[in-house]
Scaffold this motif. Structure first.
Motif, PDB file in Angstrom:
ATOM      1  N   SER A  25       0.840  -1.198   0.000  1.00  0.00           N
ATOM      2  CA  SER A  25       0.000   0.000   0.000  1.00  0.00           C
ATOM      3  C   SER A  25       0.875   1.248   0.000  1.00  0.00           C
ATOM      4  CB  SER A  25      -0.916   0.006   1.218  1.00  0.00           C
ATOM      5  OG  SER A  25      -0.166   0.005   2.418  1.00  0.00           O
ATOM      6  N   GLY A  26       0.276   2.356  -0.400  1.00  0.00           N
ATOM      7  CA  GLY A  26       0.970   3.630  -0.343  1.00  0.00           C
ATOM      8  C   GLY A  26       1.595   4.086  -1.636  1.00  0.00           C
ATOM      9  N   SER A  27       1.419   3.341  -2.705  1.00  0.00           N
ATOM     10  CA  SER A  27       2.024   3.710  -3.981  1.00  0.00           C
ATOM     11  C   SER A  27       1.448   2.833  -5.085  1.00  0.00           C
ATOM     12  CB  SER A  27       3.537   3.504  -3.918  1.00  0.00           C
ATOM     13  OG  SER A  27       4.167   3.819  -5.161  1.00  0.00           O
ATOM     14  N   ILE A  28       1.822   3.164  -6.295  1.00  0.00           N
ATOM     15  CA  ILE A  28       1.690   2.221  -7.403  1.00  0.00           C
ATOM     16  C   ILE A  28       3.039   1.522  -7.508  1.00  0.00           C
ATOM     17  CG2 ILE A  28       1.335   1.967  -9.879  1.00  0.00           C
ATOM     18  CD1 ILE A  28      -0.385   4.514  -9.753  1.00  0.00           C
ATOM     19  N   PHE A  29       3.000   0.219  -7.738  1.00  0.00           N
ATOM     20  CA  PHE A  29       4.218  -0.563  -7.658  1.00  0.00           C
ATOM     21  C   PHE A  29       4.623  -1.142  -8.995  1.00  0.00           C
ATOM     22  CE2 PHE A  29       4.769  -0.424  -3.151  1.00  0.00           C
ATOM     23  CZ  PHE A  29       3.492  -0.190  -2.665  1.00  0.00           C
ATOM     24  N   GLY A  30       5.921  -1.180  -9.197  1.00  0.00           N
ATOM     25  CA  GLY A  30       6.487  -1.842 -10.361  1.00  0.00           C
ATOM     26  C   GLY A  30       6.768  -3.292 -10.031  1.00  0.00           C
ATOM     27  N   ALA A  31       8.003  -3.701 -10.255  1.00  0.00           N
ATOM     28  CA  ALA A  31       8.350  -5.091  -9.989  1.00  0.00           C
ATOM     29  C   ALA A  31       8.146  -5.433  -8.511  1.00  0.00           C
ATOM     30  CB  ALA A  31       9.790  -5.355 -10.383  1.00  0.00           C
ATOM     31  N   MET A  32       7.657  -6.642  -8.282  1.00  0.00           N
ATOM     32  CA  MET A  32       7.485  -7.157  -6.926  1.00  0.00           C
ATOM     33  C   MET A  32       8.106  -8.546  -6.879  1.00  0.00           C
ATOM     34  SD  MET A  32       3.513  -6.012  -6.279  1.00  0.00           S
ATOM     35  CE  MET A  32       3.569  -6.008  -4.469  1.00  0.00           C
ATOM     36  N   ASN A  94       9.403  -7.946  -1.543  1.00  0.00           N
ATOM     37  CA  ASN A  94      10.058  -6.708  -1.982  1.00  0.00           C
ATOM     38  C   ASN A  94       9.235  -6.093  -3.091  1.00  0.00           C
ATOM     39  OD1 ASN A  94      12.069  -5.375  -4.113  1.00  0.00           O
ATOM     40  ND2 ASN A  94      12.945  -5.158  -2.074  1.00  0.00           N
ATOM     41  N   ALA A  95       9.132  -4.760  -3.081  1.00  0.00           N
ATOM     42  CA  ALA A  95       8.358  -4.075  -4.113  1.00  0.00           C
ATOM     43  C   ALA A  95       8.992  -2.734  -4.430  1.00  0.00           C
ATOM     44  CB  ALA A  95       6.915  -3.890  -3.670  1.00  0.00           C
ATOM     45  N   PHE A  96       8.968  -2.378  -5.702  1.00  0.00           N
ATOM     46  CA  PHE A  96       9.479  -1.082  -6.142  1.00  0.00           C
ATOM     47  C   PHE A  96       8.311  -0.104  -6.210  1.00  0.00           C
ATOM     48  CE2 PHE A  96      12.348   1.811  -8.140  1.00  0.00           C
ATOM     49  CZ  PHE A  96      11.576   2.538  -9.033  1.00  0.00           C
ATOM     50  N   ALA A  97       8.454   1.000  -5.468  1.00  0.00           N
ATOM     51  CA  ALA A  97       7.389   1.996  -5.407  1.00  0.00           C
ATOM     52  C   ALA A  97       7.671   3.129  -6.383  1.00  0.00           C
ATOM     53  CB  ALA A  97       7.266   2.545  -3.991  1.00  0.00           C
ATOM     54  N   TYR A  98       6.739   3.380  -7.282  1.00  0.00           N
ATOM     55  CA  TYR A  98       6.923   4.468  -8.244  1.00  0.00           C
ATOM     56  C   TYR A  98       6.891   5.835  -7.557  1.00  0.00           C
ATOM     57  CZ  TYR A  98       6.484   1.332 -12.267  1.00  0.00           C
ATOM     58  OH  TYR A  98       6.683   0.354 -13.204  1.00  0.00           O
ATOM     59  N   HIS A 101      10.465   5.921  -6.116  1.00  0.00           N
ATOM     60  CA  HIS A 101      11.532   5.265  -6.895  1.00  0.00           C
ATOM     61  C   HIS A 101      12.498   4.508  -5.985  1.00  0.00           C
ATOM     62  CE1 HIS A 101      10.504   6.846 -10.886  1.00  0.00           C
ATOM     63  NE2 HIS A 101      10.062   7.881 -10.211  1.00  0.00           N
ATOM     64  N   GLN A 102      11.922   3.839  -4.991  1.00  0.00           N
ATOM     65  CA  GLN A 102      12.717   3.037  -4.072  1.00  0.00           C
ATOM     66  C   GLN A 102      12.101   1.655  -3.919  1.00  0.00           C
ATOM     67  OE1 GLN A 102      13.130   5.045  -0.328  1.00  0.00           O
ATOM     68  NE2 GLN A 102      14.317   6.737  -1.161  1.00  0.00           N
ATOM     69  N   GLY A 103      12.929   0.713  -3.513  1.00  0.00           N
ATOM     70  CA  GLY A 103      12.439  -0.610  -3.163  1.00  0.00           C
ATOM     71  C   GLY A 103      12.158  -0.703  -1.684  1.00  0.00           C
ATOM     72  N   TYR A 104      11.168  -1.494  -1.338  1.00  0.00           N
ATOM     73  CA  TYR A 104      10.778  -1.652   0.061  1.00  0.00           C
ATOM     74  C   TYR A 104      10.685  -3.135   0.394  1.00  0.00           C
ATOM     75  CZ  TYR A 104       9.594   3.285   0.060  1.00  0.00           C
ATOM     76  OH  TYR A 104       9.675   4.645  -0.025  1.00  0.00           O
ATOM     77  N   TRP A 105      10.899  -3.416   1.693  1.00  0.00           N
ATOM     78  CA  TRP A 105      10.860  -4.789   2.184  1.00  0.00           C
ATOM     79  C   TRP A 105       9.719  -4.977   3.166  1.00  0.00           C
ATOM     80  CZ3 TRP A 105      13.940  -8.410   0.067  1.00  0.00           C
ATOM     81  CH2 TRP A 105      15.098  -7.998  -0.572  1.00  0.00           C
ATOM     82  N   GLY A 106       9.146  -6.179   3.148  1.00  0.00           N
ATOM     83  CA  GLY A 106       8.218  -6.557   4.188  1.00  0.00           C
ATOM     84  C   GLY A 106       8.981  -7.003   5.424  1.00  0.00           C
ATOM     85  N   GLN A 107       8.224  -7.391   6.452  1.00  0.00           N
ATOM     86  CA  GLN A 107       8.841  -7.739   7.729  1.00  0.00           C
ATOM     87  C   GLN A 107       9.372  -9.172   7.748  1.00  0.00           C
ATOM     88  OE1 GLN A 107       5.629  -7.774   7.119  1.00  0.00           O
ATOM     89  NE2 GLN A 107       4.682  -9.503   8.201  1.00  0.00           N
ATOM     90  N   GLY A 108       8.973  -9.965   6.777  1.00  0.00           N
ATOM     91  CA  GLY A 108       9.425 -11.347   6.708  1.00  0.00           C
ATOM     92  C   GLY A 108       8.428 -12.303   7.337  1.00  0.00           C
TER      93      GLY A 108
END
Length: 115
Positions: A25-32, A94-98, A101-108
């Motif tokens: 959530s919080g963005s439109i995402f590119g590669a995941m 992992n997801a790239f947020a448009y 323009h950064q990648g983000y990680w989940g908690q695992g």
């Protein structure tokens, strides 16, 4: 604020199946994608998927795991079949947020496969 929330990990016997989900959530995402890290090992790519649906898999999971995504729900899934003890690891989304323009990680989420 970009957030990734994973679910679906657990304990399963060898040969069994699990399905992981990651809601972004919080963005439109590119590669995941999904990565995993076993104790003492580096984090490694398991599979990833572009917004257009192109997929890429680690050789170790080809034919057993399937990655998919729902772009309306901003959710990526990992269907894991024929699980092996060596698949035991913490799995990270992992997801790239448009928007940034950064990648983000989940908690695992922990996946444990017993022999």
């Amino acid at each position: 604020q970009v957030q990734l929330v994973e679910s679906g990990g657990g304990l399963v016997q060898a040969g069994g199946s699990l399905r992981l989900s990651c809601a972004a959530s919080g963005s439109i995402f590119g590669a995941m994608g999904w990565y995993r890290q076993a104790p003492g090992n580096a984090r490694e790519l398991v599979a990833d998927i572009t917004s257009g649906g192109s997929t890429n898999y680690a050789d170790s999971v080809k034919g057993r795991f399937t990655i998919s995504r729902d772009n309306v729900k901003n959710t990526v899934y990992l269907q894991m079949n024929s699980l092996k003890p060596e698949d035991t690891a913490v799995y990270y989304c992992n997801a790239f947020a448009y928007s940034t323009h950064q990648g983000y990680w989940g908690q695992g989420t922990q996946v444990t496969v017993s022999s």
